[in-house]
Design a protein around this motif. Structure first.
Motif, PDB file in Angstrom:
ATOM      1  N   ASN A   3      38.347 -26.715  34.746  1.00 34.41           N
ATOM      2  CA  ASN A   3      37.633 -28.030  35.668  1.00 34.41           C
ATOM      3  C   ASN A   3      36.906 -28.697  34.797  1.00 34.41           C
ATOM      4  OD1 ASN A   3      38.652 -27.055  38.162  1.00 34.41           O
ATOM      5  ND2 ASN A   3      37.158 -25.357  38.361  1.00 34.41           N
ATOM      6  N   LEU A   4      36.831 -28.261  33.368  1.00 31.95           N
ATOM      7  CA  LEU A   4      35.768 -29.111  32.459  1.00 31.95           C
ATOM      8  C   LEU A   4      36.434 -30.251  32.089  1.00 31.95           C
ATOM      9  CD1 LEU A   4      34.517 -26.188  30.058  1.00 31.95           C
ATOM     10  CD2 LEU A   4      33.466 -27.099  32.060  1.00 31.95           C
ATOM     11  N   PRO A   5      35.813 -31.356  31.735  1.00 36.23           N
ATOM     12  CA  PRO A   5      36.299 -32.508  31.054  1.00 36.23           C
ATOM     13  C   PRO A   5      37.008 -32.037  29.894  1.00 36.23           C
ATOM     14  CG  PRO A   5      34.170 -33.097  31.838  1.00 36.23           C
ATOM     15  CD  PRO A   5      34.355 -31.481  31.779  1.00 36.23           C
ATOM     16  N   ARG A   6      38.288 -32.861  29.781  1.00 38.23           N
ATOM     17  CA  ARG A   6      39.048 -32.264  28.357  1.00 38.23           C
ATOM     18  C   ARG A   6      39.243 -33.433  27.404  1.00 38.23           C
ATOM     19  NH1 ARG A   6      44.693 -30.767  29.596  1.00 38.23           N
ATOM     20  NH2 ARG A   6      44.470 -29.972  27.618  1.00 38.23           N
ATOM     21  N   TYR A   7      38.866 -32.988  26.316  1.00 36.23           N
ATOM     22  CA  TYR A   7      39.257 -34.179  25.285  1.00 36.23           C
ATOM     23  C   TYR A   7      39.893 -33.311  24.045  1.00 36.23           C
ATOM     24  CZ  TYR A   7      35.429 -36.204  27.693  1.00 36.23           C
ATOM     25  OH  TYR A   7      34.551 -37.033  28.853  1.00 36.23           O
ATOM     26  N   ALA A   8      40.408 -33.911  23.012  1.00 32.19           N
ATOM     27  CA  ALA A   8      41.073 -33.407  21.881  1.00 32.19           C
ATOM     28  C   ALA A   8      41.240 -34.213  20.747  1.00 32.19           C
ATOM     29  CB  ALA A   8      42.538 -32.900  22.477  1.00 32.19           C
ATOM     30  N   VAL A   9      41.566 -33.787  19.675  1.00 31.54           N
ATOM     31  CA  VAL A   9      42.009 -34.387  18.540  1.00 31.54           C
ATOM     32  C   VAL A   9      43.536 -33.903  18.121  1.00 31.54           C
ATOM     33  CG1 VAL A   9      40.886 -32.633  16.946  1.00 31.54           C
ATOM     34  CG2 VAL A   9      41.412 -35.026  15.935  1.00 31.54           C
ATOM     35  N   PHE A  10      44.132 -35.212  17.778  1.00 28.21           N
ATOM     36  CA  PHE A  10      45.526 -35.060  17.573  1.00 28.21           C
ATOM     37  C   PHE A  10      45.685 -35.350  15.951  1.00 28.21           C
ATOM     38  CE2 PHE A  10      45.295 -35.844  22.025  1.00 28.21           C
ATOM     39  CZ  PHE A  10      46.520 -34.933  22.435  1.00 28.21           C
ATOM     40  N   GLY A  11      46.365 -34.421  15.363  1.00 22.35           N
ATOM     41  CA  GLY A  11      46.690 -34.685  13.901  1.00 22.35           C
ATOM     42  C   GLY A  11      47.722 -33.904  13.295  1.00 22.35           C
ATOM     43  N   ASN A  12      48.311 -33.612  11.825  1.00 22.89           N
ATOM     44  CA  ASN A  12      48.925 -32.882  11.350  1.00 22.89           C
ATOM     45  C   ASN A  12      48.621 -32.908  10.149  1.00 22.89           C
ATOM     46  OD1 ASN A  12      50.983 -31.335  10.227  1.00 22.89           O
ATOM     47  ND2 ASN A  12      52.542 -32.261  11.871  1.00 22.89           N
ATOM     48  N   PRO A  13      48.034 -31.950   9.335  1.00 28.33           N
ATOM     49  CA  PRO A  13      47.344 -30.993   9.902  1.00 28.33           C
ATOM     50  C   PRO A  13      46.101 -31.208  10.635  1.00 28.33           C
ATOM     51  CG  PRO A  13      46.662 -31.007   7.348  1.00 28.33           C
ATOM     52  CD  PRO A  13      47.642 -32.142   8.007  1.00 28.33           C
ATOM     53  N   VAL A  14      45.855 -30.030  11.454  1.00 26.18           N
ATOM     54  CA  VAL A  14      44.501 -30.423  12.281  1.00 26.18           C
ATOM     55  C   VAL A  14      43.790 -29.000  12.623  1.00 26.18           C
ATOM     56  CG1 VAL A  14      45.708 -29.836  14.510  1.00 26.18           C
ATOM     57  CG2 VAL A  14      43.870 -31.567  14.629  1.00 26.18           C
ATOM     58  N   ALA A  15      44.163 -27.979  12.101  1.00 25.68           N
ATOM     59  CA  ALA A  15      43.526 -26.696  12.321  1.00 25.68           C
ATOM     60  C   ALA A  15      42.085 -26.600  11.621  1.00 25.68           C
ATOM     61  CB  ALA A  15      44.454 -25.481  11.722  1.00 25.68           C
ATOM     62  N   HIS A  16      41.923 -27.599  10.435  1.00 21.33           N
ATOM     63  CA  HIS A  16      40.655 -27.679   9.924  1.00 21.33           C
ATOM     64  C   HIS A  16      39.755 -28.470  10.172  1.00 21.33           C
ATOM     65  CE1 HIS A  16      42.777 -31.391   8.921  1.00 21.33           C
ATOM     66  NE2 HIS A  16      41.620 -31.815   8.564  1.00 21.33           N
ATOM     67  N   SER A  17      40.390 -29.142  11.290  1.00 24.97           N
ATOM     68  CA  SER A  17      39.133 -30.299  11.850  1.00 24.97           C
ATOM     69  C   SER A  17      38.009 -29.476  12.756  1.00 24.97           C
ATOM     70  CB  SER A  17      39.822 -30.913  13.171  1.00 24.97           C
ATOM     71  OG  SER A  17      39.015 -31.952  14.013  1.00 24.97           O
ATOM     72  N   LYS A  18      36.791 -30.207  12.326  1.00 26.39           N
ATOM     73  CA  LYS A  18      35.392 -29.843  12.786  1.00 26.39           C
ATOM     74  C   LYS A  18      35.174 -30.482  14.187  1.00 26.39           C
ATOM     75  CE  LYS A  18      34.486 -26.660   9.465  1.00 26.39           C
ATOM     76  NZ  LYS A  18      35.657 -26.859   8.448  1.00 26.39           N
ATOM     77  N   SER A  19      36.077 -31.468  14.601  1.00 27.21           N
ATOM     78  CA  SER A  19      35.645 -32.185  15.581  1.00 27.21           C
ATOM     79  C   SER A  19      35.277 -31.308  16.970  1.00 27.21           C
ATOM     80  CB  SER A  19      36.878 -33.116  16.136  1.00 27.21           C
ATOM     81  OG  SER A  19      37.013 -34.136  14.994  1.00 27.21           O
ATOM     82  N   PRO A  20      35.785 -30.165  17.160  1.00 28.45           N
ATOM     83  CA  PRO A  20      35.435 -29.490  18.458  1.00 28.45           C
ATOM     84  C   PRO A  20      33.958 -28.949  18.451  1.00 28.45           C
ATOM     85  CG  PRO A  20      37.488 -28.800  17.731  1.00 28.45           C
ATOM     86  CD  PRO A  20      37.228 -29.637  16.681  1.00 28.45           C
ATOM     87  N   GLN A  21      33.664 -28.578  17.109  1.00 27.42           N
ATOM     88  CA  GLN A  21      32.142 -28.148  16.990  1.00 27.42           C
ATOM     89  C   GLN A  21      31.104 -29.376  17.214  1.00 27.42           C
ATOM     90  OE1 GLN A  21      34.948 -27.203  15.066  1.00 27.42           O
ATOM     91  NE2 GLN A  21      34.296 -25.754  13.696  1.00 27.42           N
ATOM     92  N   ILE A  22      31.612 -30.475  16.641  1.00 28.56           N
ATOM     93  CA  ILE A  22      30.629 -31.658  16.627  1.00 28.56           C
ATOM     94  C   ILE A  22      30.482 -32.141  18.072  1.00 28.56           C
ATOM     95  CG2 ILE A  22      30.594 -34.264  16.124  1.00 28.56           C
ATOM     96  CD1 ILE A  22      32.043 -33.316  13.316  1.00 28.56           C
ATOM     97  N   HIS A  23      31.705 -32.190  18.992  1.00 30.17           N
ATOM     98  CA  HIS A  23      31.577 -32.750  20.180  1.00 30.17           C
ATOM     99  C   HIS A  23      30.744 -31.941  21.033  1.00 30.17           C
ATOM    100  CE1 HIS A  23      33.751 -36.598  19.935  1.00 30.17           C
ATOM    101  NE2 HIS A  23      34.414 -35.922  19.051  1.00 30.17           N
ATOM    102  N   ARG A  24      30.926 -30.390  20.940  1.00 30.22           N
ATOM    103  CA  ARG A  24      30.264 -29.575  21.677  1.00 30.22           C
ATOM    104  C   ARG A  24      28.777 -29.906  21.455  1.00 30.22           C
ATOM    105  NH1 ARG A  24      34.898 -25.963  21.122  1.00 30.22           N
ATOM    106  NH2 ARG A  24      34.104 -25.188  18.841  1.00 30.22           N
ATOM    107  N   GLN A  25      28.350 -30.089  20.316  1.00 28.05           N
ATOM    108  CA  GLN A  25      26.836 -30.238  20.063  1.00 28.05           C
ATOM    109  C   GLN A  25      26.502 -31.433  20.688  1.00 28.05           C
ATOM    110  OE1 GLN A  25      24.675 -28.503  18.384  1.00 28.05           O
ATOM    111  NE2 GLN A  25      26.485 -26.975  18.449  1.00 28.05           N
ATOM    112  N   PHE A  26      27.263 -32.536  20.846  1.00 25.02           N
ATOM    113  CA  PHE A  26      27.160 -33.945  21.595  1.00 25.02           C
ATOM    114  C   PHE A  26      26.787 -33.514  23.008  1.00 25.02           C
ATOM    115  CE2 PHE A  26      29.650 -36.616  18.588  1.00 25.02           C
ATOM    116  CZ  PHE A  26      28.639 -36.329  17.352  1.00 25.02           C
ATOM    117  N   ALA A  27      27.702 -32.494  23.749  1.00 25.08           N
ATOM    118  CA  ALA A  27      27.628 -32.270  25.210  1.00 25.08           C
ATOM    119  C   ALA A  27      26.580 -31.512  25.301  1.00 25.08           C
ATOM    120  CB  ALA A  27      28.970 -31.396  25.714  1.00 25.08           C
TER     121      ALA A  27
END
Length: 273
Positions: A3-27
């Motif tokens: 039920n949570l609002p869903r966002y994502a980063v799309f890439g290749n490669p993408v496993a290294h991305s720190k975007s999830p941690q950053i956006h959780r801090q914004f939330a």
């Protein structure tokens, strides 16, 4: 989680991305909970994968290497800065199956160079290494700061020439870059993700005030070490840029403007742990 609002980063490669941690801090700043995922797409499946994400309820997407130009073609409408850049790093759903593309990379880069690094862009001679979607996104914002000039160099010279014509800047082969000339050198190649260095002479860094890698953390270490050993007075990776462009994306999706300073501090501390 469903039920949570869903966002994502799309890439290749993408496993290294720190975007999830950053956006959780914004939330956390907004006092809400969100779900933010990394989604790996193959070069021939990007359109299907991102469409499926939004069909399943996704409310916003970030785009990273190598899909920024493909996202530019995929969206239904473009912000002025995305249109100028020819690349999209942020996708906003408009409803009725339509999407708007924006590009926040340039805002993030300029903010980091000027505010965090303390280096003015105005009247500086800038060299950009690379000619992909990430570079397309930052050139317009750099030009808006009125540098003395921008030179672009890329392993595939035709791509550099294409951007030079598009933006009215100079393109040179990697082996013909002038020595002791550039004030700011920005590495926008994707090679850093694989530990590869751009094929440039160390003497190109002779008068460099700032060497900046648009990637961050361990991936940037090789280029920044080479730059320091070659004479660059200051070096910086792209963490500040990443956080600043992410904050712009978050605001476009949710109407909430995050404070980037504590998030940059948090991310630097998290890298150490």
């Amino acid at each position: 989680m469903d039920n949570l609002p869903r966002y994502a980063v799309f890439g290749n490669p993408v496993a290294h991305s720190k975007s999830p941690q950053i956006h959780r801090q914004f939330a956390l700043q907004e006092n809400v909970a969100i779900q933010y995922d990394r989604i790996l797409a193959e070069p021939d499946t990007f359109a299907q994968v991102i469409r499926r994400f939004f069909d399943d309820g996704g409310q916003g997407a970030n785009i990273t290497v190598p899909f920024k130009t493909e996202a530019y073609q995929w969206v239904d409408e473009l912000s002025p800065r995305a249109e100028v850049a020819g690349a999209v790093n942020t996708v906003i759903p408009l409803g009725n199956g339509r999407f708007r593309g924006d590009n926040t990379d340039g805002v993030g880069l300029v903010n980091d160079i000027v505010q965090a690094c303390g280096v003015a862009v105005r009247n500086r001679r800038i060299l950009i290494l690379g000619a992909g979607g990430a570079v397309r996104g930052v050139v317009p914002e750099l030009l808006a700061q009125h540098p003395a000039g921008i030179t672009i160099a890329n392993r595939t010279e035709a791509k550099a020439l294409d951007l030079a014509v598009r933006f009215g800047i100079q393109a040179l082969p990697l082996n013909q870059l002038p020595e002791d000339y550039f004030d700011i050198i920005i590495n926008g190649t994707s090679g850093s993700l694989n530990g590869a260095l751009p094929d440039v002479s160390a003497k190109v860094f002779g008068k460099c005030l700032l060497a900046y890698d648009m990637v961050y953390g361990a991936a940037a270490a090789g280029f920044l070490s080479f730059a320091r050993e070659s004479g660059a007075q200051q070096t910086a990776d792209g963490l500040g840029m990443l956080v600043a462009q992410a904050a712009c994306s978050y605001q476009l999706w949710r109407g909430f403007k995050p404070d980037i300073v504590p998030v940059i501090r948090y991310m630097k501390e998290a890298e150490v742990l």
